[in-house]
Design a protein around this motif. Structure first.
Motif, PDB file in Angstrom:
ATOM      1  N   LEU A   1      54.181  56.691  34.335  1.00  0.00           N
ATOM      2  CA  LEU A   1      53.369  55.802  33.524  1.00  0.00           C
ATOM      3  C   LEU A   1      52.169  56.570  32.994  1.00  0.00           C
ATOM      4  O   LEU A   1      51.632  57.439  33.678  1.00  0.00           O
ATOM      5  CB  LEU A   1      52.895  54.610  34.351  1.00  0.00           C
ATOM      6  CG  LEU A   1      53.982  53.673  34.840  1.00  0.00           C
ATOM      7  CD1 LEU A   1      53.376  52.595  35.724  1.00  0.00           C
ATOM      8  CD2 LEU A   1      54.691  53.035  33.659  1.00  0.00           C
TER       9      LEU A   1
ATOM     10  N   GLY B   1      61.911  49.830  32.486  1.00  0.00           N
ATOM     11  CA  GLY B   1      60.892  50.659  33.120  1.00  0.00           C
ATOM     12  C   GLY B   1      60.604  51.942  32.359  1.00  0.00           C
ATOM     13  O   GLY B   1      59.913  52.818  32.849  1.00  0.00           O
TER      14      GLY B   1
ATOM     15  N   ASP C   1      54.849  48.421  39.201  1.00  0.00           N
ATOM     16  CA  ASP C   1      56.027  48.893  38.471  1.00  0.00           C
ATOM     17  C   ASP C   1      57.112  49.359  39.437  1.00  0.00           C
ATOM     18  O   ASP C   1      58.293  49.042  39.262  1.00  0.00           O
ATOM     19  CB  ASP C   1      55.634  50.012  37.509  1.00  0.00           C
ATOM     20  CG  ASP C   1      56.731  50.319  36.514  1.00  0.00           C
ATOM     21  OD1 ASP C   1      57.298  49.381  35.932  1.00  0.00           O
ATOM     22  OD2 ASP C   1      57.032  51.526  36.340  1.00  0.00           O
TER      23      ASP C   1
END
Length: 177
Positions: free
Chosen positions: A88, A25, A104
């Motif tokens: 992000l 991630g 996500d």
């Protein structure tokens, strides 16, 4: 011969990066994981001896290295909540960015075993047999983990869609047990 080996390994890098990003991630941690995987694969290439597909062998190296890192982190007391969910980068449209962030976040809430099999099969297009080889588990285990991962991800994504009109990205997601 050596250039053939190099070409085979280099051809795996885009897939390895996608899988590493899905596991961690975080772009920087993913790049580190790919680098470590490439170093290990190159130094242990003679052990492979062409007993299977090189791509699956390299994914196995990555998965094992990632699991070792997770175990080491669990032993380390210094884990911050902010480290779990990376920011992000902004996408072209706000709606895309929110959907991607929701996905996500939901993927990050899946147990590592389920997330790994989901990424291998759904994103990297591994067969169930190849995923079982990478993860070092029986074929039936891959199938059951994948089924549970899909169900849990669907439930988490549904939970992320707020009926109250509040954007889903604002609402906290609950871990479904």
């Amino acid at each position: 011969m050596r250039t053939d080996i190099e070409a085979l390994i280099v051809a795996c890098i885009p897939s390895l990066r996608r899988y590493a990003r899905g596991l961690t991630g975080d772009r920087d941690r993913a790049d580190d994981l790919v680098q470590d995987t490439l170093e290990r694969a190159w130094s242990r290439y003679s052990r492979w001896q062409q007993r299977g597909e090189l791509r699956a062998w390299m994914f196995g190296i990555m998965h094992n290295h990632f699991v070792d890192g997770v175990r080491a982190q669990q032993r380390a007391p210094e884990m911050h909540a902010a480290d779990e969910m990376p920011e992000l980068p902004a996408r072209a449209t706000q709606a895309d960015a929110l959907e991607l962030r929701d996905l996500d976040r939901c993927l990050a809430l899946l147990p590592e075993e389920q997330r790994a099999v989901l990424l291998l099969v759904a994103v990297e297009s591994f067969s169930y047999r190849e995923a079982a080889q990478v993860l070092g588990v029986p074929l039936g285990t891959v199938m059951s983990r994948l089924s549970r991962a899909r169900e849990r991800l669907a439930a988490l994504l549904q939970q992320a869609q707020s009926p109250s009109g509040v954007p889903a990205a604002v609402l906290p997601l609950q871990r479904i047990k």
